[in-house]
Scaffold this motif. Structure first.
Motif, short mmCIF file in Angstrom:
data_model
loop_
_atom_site.label_atom_id
_atom_site.label_comp_id
_atom_site.label_asym_id
_atom_site.label_seq_id
_atom_site.Cartn_x
_atom_site.Cartn_y
_atom_site.Cartn_z
N GLU A 42 7.41 -6.36 9.26
CA GLU A 42 6.03 -5.93 9.48
C GLU A 42 5.83 -4.47 9.09
N ASP A 43 6.81 -3.61 9.40
CA ASP A 43 6.72 -2.20 9.01
C ASP A 43 6.70 -2.06 7.48
N GLU A 44 7.58 -2.83 6.82
CA GLU A 44 7.62 -2.78 5.37
C GLU A 44 6.32 -3.30 4.76
N LEU A 45 5.76 -4.34 5.36
CA LEU A 45 4.48 -4.88 4.89
C LEU A 45 3.37 -3.85 5.04
N ALA A 46 3.37 -3.12 6.16
CA ALA A 46 2.36 -2.07 6.37
C ALA A 46 2.49 -0.98 5.31
N LYS A 47 3.73 -0.58 4.98
CA LYS A 47 3.95 0.42 3.95
C LYS A 47 3.45 -0.08 2.59
N LEU A 48 3.75 -1.35 2.26
CA LEU A 48 3.30 -1.92 1.00
C LEU A 48 1.78 -1.97 0.92
N SER A 53 -3.22 0.16 -1.26
CA SER A 53 -4.52 0.79 -1.03
C SER A 53 -4.63 2.09 -1.83
N LYS A 54 -3.56 2.88 -1.85
CA LYS A 54 -3.56 4.14 -2.59
C LYS A 54 -3.72 3.88 -4.09
N ILE A 55 -3.01 2.88 -4.60
CA ILE A 55 -3.10 2.54 -6.03
C ILE A 55 -4.50 2.05 -6.37
N ASP A 56 -5.09 1.22 -5.48
CA ASP A 56 -6.45 0.73 -5.72
C ASP A 56 -7.45 1.87 -5.77
N LYS A 57 -7.28 2.87 -4.87
CA LYS A 57 -8.19 4.02 -4.88
C LYS A 57 -8.06 4.81 -6.17
#
Length: 195
Positions: A42-48, A53-57
């Motif tokens: 779950e932590d890794e999924l949150a990081k991904l 989100s950063k790449i999309d921005k």
């Protein structure tokens, strides 16, 4: 029965309880390991998700910048540069002059930091073919001055007018600047000294 051996049935029951206790501990440890692995996932999924989100921005910002560049180039294709404009000329006068060429969308007279006109203006038309008609008005007198009319160019980032200059100054007693070779100070005659 007293002091003797316990029946086999009782020994088997104790053995089963011991095995069940060990199995329960093993299952609890295994369950805890599974919970820990799920938390890591779950932590890794949150990081991904955060990275996505950063790449999309960034992609969205790049698209907006590209659209702005295209819009600016399109507007520049419909615009003209008017030079040698008298300082007392108003935007309304320029609009009236170029109204015959096509629909005037915007008139911009550039000013310095003291709000004084710089002597040139930009006029944006609604149609791109109005630019060719407007360029033919070059030399027309406005307030006693012949105006210069050219199609507006689009600025390309990173391109500067000219190239590397030689600079000025840097010489000794005037030598070495403006492209002259630099002379060593001890080789030069000193004014007012000597024989």
């Amino acid at each position: 029965v007293y002091g003797g051996e316990l029946p086999e049935e009782v020994e088997d029951a104790d053995l089963l309880e011991t095995e069940n206790a060990k199995t329960g501990e093993d299952e609890a440890a295994e369950l805890e390991a599974i919970k820990q692995k799920m938390q890591e996932n779950e932590d890794e999924l949150a990081k991904l998700r955060q990275m996505q989100s950063k790449i999309d921005k960034e992609l969205t910002a790049g698209t907006e910048q590209t659209e702005a560049t295209v819009n600016r180039e399109e507007a520049d294709a419909r615009s003209i540069h008017v030079g040698n404009v008298d300082y007392s000329t108003t935007p309304e006068e320029l609009q009236q002059l170029f109204q015959a060429c096509g629909t005037v969308n915007r008139v911009t007279i550039l000013t310095d930091k003291y709000e004084q006109p710089k002597g040139f203006a930009y006029i944006e038309f609604l149609e791109a073919d109005a630019v060719t008609t407007a360029v033919q008005l070059a030399g027309t007198e406005l307030h006693g001055r012949g105006i210069k009319v050219t199609a507006k160019r689009t600025n390309v980032p990173g391109m500067k007018k000219g190239g590397k200059g030689k600079g000025k100054g840097g010489g000794y007693y005037g030598y070495g600047g403006y492209g002259y070779p630099m002379m060593m100070p001890m080789m030069m005659p000193f004014p007012g000294k000597g024989k």
